[in-house]
Design a protein around this motif. Structure first.
Motif, PDB file in Angstrom:
ATOM      1  N   UNK A  76      34.645 -23.050  53.205  1.00 23.77           N
ATOM      2  CA  UNK A  76      33.685 -22.131  52.596  1.00 23.77           C
ATOM      3  C   UNK A  76      33.347 -22.506  51.169  1.00 23.77           C
ATOM      4  N   UNK A  77      34.364 -22.972  50.442  1.00 23.13           N
ATOM      5  CA  UNK A  77      34.164 -23.239  49.011  1.00 23.13           C
ATOM      6  C   UNK A  77      33.483 -24.586  48.789  1.00 23.13           C
ATOM      7  N   UNK A  78      33.189 -25.300  49.890  1.00 28.07           N
ATOM      8  CA  UNK A  78      32.528 -26.592  49.736  1.00 28.07           C
ATOM      9  C   UNK A  78      33.506 -27.747  49.627  1.00 28.07           C
ATOM     10  N   UNK A  79      34.797 -27.437  49.683  1.00 24.08           N
ATOM     11  CA  UNK A  79      35.789 -28.505  49.688  1.00 24.08           C
ATOM     12  C   UNK A  79      36.043 -28.957  51.124  1.00 24.08           C
ATOM     13  N   UNK A  80      37.026 -29.811  51.283  1.00 24.01           N
ATOM     14  CA  UNK A  80      37.251 -30.385  52.603  1.00 24.01           C
ATOM     15  C   UNK A  80      38.700 -30.224  53.050  1.00 24.01           C
ATOM     16  N   UNK A  81      38.847 -30.192  54.365  1.00 24.20           N
ATOM     17  CA  UNK A  81      40.172 -30.262  54.977  1.00 24.20           C
ATOM     18  C   UNK A  81      40.131 -31.375  56.010  1.00 24.20           C
ATOM     19  N   UNK A  82      41.241 -32.100  56.133  1.00 28.03           N
ATOM     20  CA  UNK A  82      41.283 -33.143  57.151  1.00 28.03           C
ATOM     21  C   UNK A  82      41.466 -32.487  58.509  1.00 28.03           C
ATOM     22  N   UNK A  83      40.565 -32.795  59.410  1.00 24.10           N
ATOM     23  CA  UNK A  83      40.703 -32.284  60.763  1.00 24.10           C
ATOM     24  C   UNK A  83      41.388 -33.332  61.634  1.00 24.10           C
ATOM     25  N   UNK A  84      40.911 -34.535  61.521  1.00 20.29           N
ATOM     26  CA  UNK A  84      41.520 -35.625  62.290  1.00 20.29           C
ATOM     27  C   UNK A  84      41.602 -36.835  61.369  1.00 20.29           C
ATOM     28  N   UNK A  85      42.802 -37.369  61.203  1.00 16.47           N
ATOM     29  CA  UNK A  85      42.971 -38.536  60.330  1.00 16.47           C
ATOM     30  C   UNK A  85      44.042 -38.322  59.275  1.00 16.47           C
ATOM     31  N   UNK A  86      44.709 -37.168  59.397  1.00 17.03           N
ATOM     32  CA  UNK A  86      45.731 -36.811  58.415  1.00 17.03           C
ATOM     33  C   UNK A  86      46.834 -37.862  58.299  1.00 17.03           C
ATOM     34  N   UNK A  87      47.274 -38.386  59.442  1.00 23.00           N
ATOM     35  CA  UNK A  87      48.389 -39.345  59.422  1.00 23.00           C
ATOM     36  C   UNK A  87      47.959 -40.646  58.753  1.00 23.00           C
ATOM     37  N   UNK A  88      46.727 -41.077  59.047  1.00 21.75           N
ATOM     38  CA  UNK A  88      46.242 -42.330  58.461  1.00 21.75           C
ATOM     39  C   UNK A  88      46.039 -42.177  56.963  1.00 21.75           C
ATOM     40  N   UNK A  89      45.416 -41.074  56.547  1.00 29.30           N
ATOM     41  CA  UNK A  89      45.153 -40.884  55.114  1.00 29.30           C
ATOM     42  C   UNK A  89      46.459 -40.774  54.334  1.00 29.30           C
ATOM     43  N   UNK A  90      47.425 -40.061  54.905  1.00 32.41           N
ATOM     44  CA  UNK A  90      48.698 -39.916  54.201  1.00 32.41           C
ATOM     45  C   UNK A  90      49.405 -41.276  54.093  1.00 32.41           C
ATOM     46  N   UNK A 110      58.060 -46.500  59.169  1.00 32.61           N
ATOM     47  CA  UNK A 110      58.169 -47.949  58.934  1.00 32.61           C
ATOM     48  C   UNK A 110      57.464 -48.775  60.000  1.00 32.61           C
ATOM     49  N   UNK A 111      56.790 -48.110  60.928  1.00 30.65           N
ATOM     50  CA  UNK A 111      56.031 -48.820  61.965  1.00 30.65           C
ATOM     51  C   UNK A 111      54.579 -48.373  61.971  1.00 30.65           C
ATOM     52  N   UNK A 112      54.376 -47.090  62.236  1.00 26.49           N
ATOM     53  CA  UNK A 112      53.005 -46.589  62.311  1.00 26.49           C
ATOM     54  C   UNK A 112      52.324 -46.671  60.950  1.00 26.49           C
ATOM     55  N   UNK A 113      53.076 -46.309  59.885  1.00 30.41           N
ATOM     56  CA  UNK A 113      52.481 -46.380  58.551  1.00 30.41           C
ATOM     57  C   UNK A 113      52.172 -47.831  58.180  1.00 30.41           C
ATOM     58  N   UNK A 114      53.082 -48.723  58.521  1.00 24.93           N
ATOM     59  CA  UNK A 114      52.875 -50.146  58.229  1.00 24.93           C
ATOM     60  C   UNK A 114      51.683 -50.684  59.018  1.00 24.93           C
ATOM     61  N   UNK A 115      51.528 -50.223  60.260  1.00 22.21           N
ATOM     62  CA  UNK A 115      50.415 -50.689  61.091  1.00 22.21           C
ATOM     63  C   UNK A 115      49.062 -50.291  60.485  1.00 22.21           C
ATOM     64  N   UNK A 116      48.994 -49.089  59.893  1.00 21.09           N
ATOM     65  CA  UNK A 116      47.745 -48.653  59.261  1.00 21.09           C
ATOM     66  C   UNK A 116      47.387 -49.620  58.125  1.00 21.09           C
ATOM     67  N   UNK A 117      48.355 -49.932  57.280  1.00 19.33           N
ATOM     68  CA  UNK A 117      48.101 -50.813  56.125  1.00 19.33           C
ATOM     69  C   UNK A 117      47.779 -52.230  56.605  1.00 19.33           C
ATOM     70  N   UNK A 118      48.498 -52.649  57.613  1.00 27.58           N
ATOM     71  CA  UNK A 118      48.270 -53.974  58.187  1.00 27.58           C
ATOM     72  C   UNK A 118      46.819 -54.108  58.667  1.00 27.58           C
ATOM     73  N   UNK A 160      56.672 -50.164  51.493  1.00 27.99           N
ATOM     74  CA  UNK A 160      56.214 -51.548  51.403  1.00 27.99           C
ATOM     75  C   UNK A 160      55.867 -52.051  52.790  1.00 27.99           C
ATOM     76  N   UNK A 161      55.095 -53.122  52.837  1.00 26.79           N
ATOM     77  CA  UNK A 161      54.817 -53.746  54.135  1.00 26.79           C
ATOM     78  C   UNK A 161      55.184 -55.230  54.037  1.00 26.79           C
TER      79      UNK A 161
END
Ligand SMILES: [Zn+2]
Length: 394
Positions: free
Chosen positions: A78-92, A53-61, A103-104
């Motif tokens: 290998x298969x040409x797809x992607x994995x998040x290395x850095x940014x997982x918390x923001x994307x989620x 309710x703080x960090x997630x809200x700050x991303x949207x803000x 909500x924000x």
């Protein structure tokens, strides 16, 4: 090593990333995005911790205000797809918001869900471009890069980095087996294995038990087996070691956790051990006040009770050593002999009457500790260093 902007020509927007976004409430994990081509939380990542309710809200803000939310890094698999290395918390956070999971507050402090926003505000959020870099390269480069990025982001440990660098079918299967806290064997394994299973430390132990504890050997094994469709060799060896421990040491002791069982298995598996006798010796050594390192008891027994250093046997107190020195030296001077009883029996005439200084002598058990001699003042005898060492080596 190549670092490119994802979809460099067209760029990537929040709309692309949240397409097919899935969030697992139970595991608190962002799962997929980019229409299934993006794994948001690979096993080596931390779980989602922004849902406060703080960090997630700050991303949207930040997004609403048009502020940058920072660089995001993907690893191309290998298969040409992607994995998040850095940014997982923001994307989620972004995915959860667009899915209406939180909500924000708006300018007047009212909670607003994504669905409740005006359509043009929704569009503006979805059209927000994200700066996403994709990394491809040779393994050493990628590893080095992972380490560098660690400094700023989530600190990945060695095995987490290896899992990312050698991602493929082998790692996927190995994680299922050794990185899964709900595996029913984990409770039992935890008697002997230390570390955090979620942080790939059980998997690391399993690999060490098979190939040794050098990082290079583990790298080589993972590279060689990267495309294997099974982890049979790894599993079989791990189970064999566990079964061997169980068969030799019937009582589980807390000091058994985290020992180098892979090495012990390799060194001593040929030995014949009577588990009842072993259990009795473990108990006796645990009860012996002179044994200061209980974790050494197991290897000591496996090695036929030869190497006392493993037990860190209690040494004589300084005052007991000095008392023994005084006693011996006074008696030796009266008798015209050496204050080292071994020197006094020497064939060398000078040596027979040599009086050593305290600093040149060491304390020895008159009755050896291995024969039940205790570390008490009465059982203390000072010997010259060379005789004490010669005696200790026999
Ligand atoms: Zn001597």
């Amino acid at each position: 090593m190549k670092t490119t902007l994802l979809h460099g020509d067209t760029g990537v927007t929040i709309r692309d990333i949240v397409e097919g976004f899935e969030y697992n409430e139970l595991d608190e994990k962002g799962l997929y995005g980019l229409n299934g081509r993006l794994t948001i939380q690979p096993e080596y990542q931390r779980r989602y911790i922004y849902g406060d309710g703080k960090k997630d809200v700050a991303v949207i803000d930040s997004i609403m205000k048009g502020y940058p939310i920072g660089l995001i890094y993907f690893n191309q698999t290998e298969s040409g797809d992607y994995e998040v290395l850095d940014g997982q918390q923001r994307i989620t956070s972004i995915g959860r918001y667009v899915r209406g999971l939180f909500a924000t507050p708006d300018a007047s402090g009212h909670q607003q869900y994504f669905n409740g926003l005006a359509p043009e505000v929704q569009q503006r959020i979805l059209d927000t471009p994200l700066l996403i870099y994709v990394c491809e390269g040779e393994e050493p480069e990628i590893k080095d890069w992972f380490r560098t990025i660690n400094i700023a982001g989530v600190a990945l440990n060695d095995q987490e980095i290896r899992n990312a660098v050698y991602s493929g079918p082998f790692v996927t299967l190995a994680r299922e087996e050794f990185s899964n806290p709900s595996n029913s064997f984990v409770q039992k394994w935890s008697s002997y294995v230390s570390g955090d299973i979620r942080r790939q430390e059980y998997l690391e132990r399993a690999l060490e038990w098979l190939v040794g504890d050098s990082g290079k050997a583990i790298d080589a094994y993972m590279s060689k087996h990267r495309h294997d469709d099974n982890v049979n060799e790894l599993r079989t060896n791990f189970m064999r070691v566990i079964d061997w421990i169980d068969s030799v040491f019937v009582d589980v002791r807390s000091e058994m956790k985290g020992l180098e069982w892979g090495r012990l298995y390799a060194e001593y598996r040929q030995g014949q051990y009577d588990s009842e006798q072993v259990a009795a010796r473990v108990s006796a050594l645990y009860a012996d006040g002179a044994v200061r390192r209980r974790s050494g008891v197991f290897e000591y027994i496996l090695g036929g009770e030869q190497d006392k250093r493993l037990l860190d046997i209690r040494v004589f107190e300084d005052r007991d050593q000095k008392a023994a020195y005084e006693r011996q030296t006074v008696a030796a001077r009266e008798a015209g002999k050496s204050n080292c009883s071994y020197c006094s029996m020497s064939e060398n005439v000078d040596q027979q009457s040599r009086i050593w200084e305290f600093k040149d002598m060491e304390a020895d058990h008159v009755t050896a500790w291995t024969r039940g001699g205790e570390t008490t003042p009465e059982n203390c005898e000072m010997l010259c260093k060379s005789h004490n060492r010669a005696k200790g080596n026999r």
